[in-house]
Design an enzyme around this catalytic site. Structure first.
Site, PDB file in Angstrom:
ATOM      1  N   HIS A  94       0.802  -1.218   0.000  1.00  0.00           N
ATOM      2  CA  HIS A  94       0.000   0.000   0.000  1.00  0.00           C
ATOM      3  C   HIS A  94       0.839   1.273   0.000  1.00  0.00           C
ATOM      4  CE1 HIS A  94      -3.476  -2.574   0.890  1.00  0.00           C
ATOM      5  NE2 HIS A  94      -4.208  -1.554   0.514  1.00  0.00           N
ATOM      6  N   GLY A  95       2.059   1.211   0.469  1.00  0.00           N
ATOM      7  CA  GLY A  95       2.857   2.425   0.442  1.00  0.00           C
ATOM      8  C   GLY A  95       4.207   2.255   1.106  1.00  0.00           C
TER       9      GLY A  95
END
Length: 472
Positions: A324-325
């Site tokens: 996700h990041g």
């Protein structure tokens, strides 16, 4: 370009629909490919080269794996490994290079010697990389035939409805649709309705809840009352669902307009009775399915010892968070869910099964909200400060003027948002359709038109129109 923009709604979409349906059927895939490449290059033409490079490499890998799978399976297996390594290398370079440099620079031996490269993140790279990666794997497993047309494979990867933010479409689920699709007026109508529902979720609900979240998340911990903190996280919980769920609805609707069927990505997730149900059956289903089929099961799934199963869950969820990041809060978020899922699997399963439905639903909703605190805030200090605002009284007290005013202003919309998280409206419309089909048809058309007018007015008037998952 985002779906909830005037450029897309009143220029790009009418143009692609007109060209697509005016063309003879044999040219329609080419029309979609051209417009999909234009869509991606809008505002960021440089990163079109990156995507085309990825498409070309994965097309080659798939073709070679198909040739070797029967004759030399070991070579084919190694080639699949190389294809996975290639895709992960490209993803890691653009998404994680600066993250690793910044963290290495904290070590005494590297202080002052390392500088971030400032690598920009290409839009949708996390999504189209996972899609591309599934191709060679599906061919190796025999789940899909080799795609002999480069143009059709390029269309699979770059198809604009799901290019930027999913749902993640595995190759084996769409391979046949690249050649033959069932275009019809009924499917087109259904697509328009699905798109308009998603657009309304995004523009009318997600954007509004995002503003409420920013009101309270921007305050220091001692400047938030307990009520304000809870209003803020409820707002973010609704924002991320209507933002990403709305975008997925728009993607599915657009796909139907062109004859494609994508899998549902959200299934009323806040009605889950456990965290396991939330992630296994209701939230971002395409991502969960991808990790299950291409990582969890190859690791051994649950057909192994308890310790190995716990390790498998931990690996999958730490990587899910990191996907996700490039930030430690996402790693922490993945670890948080790994712990919850392990506890539910080995300690809480029978307890949750016996609880009343309302109680188990509140349990899942509470822990999902706590997860969103970790997900939304970039630093451990910010996460800790917000958590303390939720559960302890600071200088702002239990209720302050900011929270009291926000509650009076936002309570009706919060109620609408919570109702929209349930299938109530869907069930009412289905009942109307079965009992009074003519009235249903007229109501559907009028609601779509009204929704378009309201969304257009909001987009024209508002400067706040983010999309949370663009950064992933």
């Amino acid at each position: 370009m985002v779906f909830s923009s005037l450029v897309f709604l009143y220029a790009f979409l009418p143009a692609v629909l007109l060209c697509y349906f005016l063309c003879p059927p044999r040219y329609r895939a080419a029309v979609l490919l051209v417009f999909s490449l234009l869509f991606y290059s809008f505002g960021e033409p440089l990163y079109l080269v990156v995507m085309l490079f990825s498409i070309t490499a994965n097309f080659f890998f798939g073709a070679q794996v198909g040739k070797l799978r029967e004759r030399e399976p070991e070579k084919a297996k190694r080639l699949v490994g190389w294809s996975v390594a290639f895709n992960l290398l490209v993803l890691c370079f653009f998404k994680y290079t600066d993250f690793f440099i910044e963290n290495l620079a904290l070590l005494p031996v590297w202080q002052g010697r390392l500088r971030p490269l400032g690598v920009a993140l290409p839009l949708g790279i996390s999504f189209y990389t996972f899609q591309s990666m599934s191709y060679a794997i599906d061919v190796y497993r025999g789940d899909a035939d080799v795609q002999k047309s480069y143009a059709k494979f390029a269309l699979y990867v770059s198809l604009f409805p799901q290019l930027i933010a999913g749902p993640i479409v595995r190759y084996k689920t769409i391979a046949e649709q690249l050649d033959t699709r069932g275009e019809s007026m009924e499917k087109f109508r259904s697509g328009v309705v699905c798109f308009m529902i998603g657009l309304a979720k995004k523009v009318l609900l997600a954007n509004a809840f995002g503003q409420l979240w920013e009101t309270f998340s921007a305050l220091p911990a001692d400047g938030r009352s307990v009520l304000g903190a809870w209003m803020g996280i409820v707002a973010y919980t609704l924002q991320i669902y209507f933002d990403f769920g709305g975008y997925s609805d728009m993607a599915i609707g657009l796909g139907r307009m062109f004859g494609f069927e994508f899998q549902i990505n959200f299934n009323y997730p806040y009605l889950s009775r456990s965290v396991t149900e939330f992630w296994g059956k209701r939230w971002h289903i395409s991502l969960g399915t991808w990790f299950k089929e291409y990582l969890y099961i190859p690791l051994g799934g649950n057909r192994c010892s308890i310790l190995r199963h716990i390790l498998n869950i931990g690996i999958v969820w730490l990587l899910t968070g990191f996907w996700h990041g490039a930030s430690w809060n996402f790693v922490l978020w993945g670890g948080y869910y790994a712990v919850l899922l392990i506890l539910e699997k080995y300690c809480l399963k029978d307890v949750l099964r016996r609880l009343p439905k309302a109680v188990s639903t509140l349990y899942a909703f509470f822990f999902v909200m706590m997860g969103w605190v970790i997900f939304a805030l970039p630093s451990l200090s910010a996460i800790g400060g917000y958590m303390s605002s939720l559960f302890s009284v600071h200088a702002a007290g239990l209720v302050d003027d900011t929270a009291r005013y926000a509650l009076t202003q936002w309570l009706p919309l919060l109620a609408v948002g919570l109702i929209a998280c349930t299938p109530l409206c869907r069930d009412l419309m289905r009942r109307l359709r079965s009992r009074m089909p003519r009235l249903y048809g007229a109501s559907e058309a009028m609601l779509c038109l009204l929704g378009l007018i309201l969304c257009t007015a909001y987009i024209v008037d508002a400067s706040y129109n983010p999309f949370l998952y663009f950064r992933f």
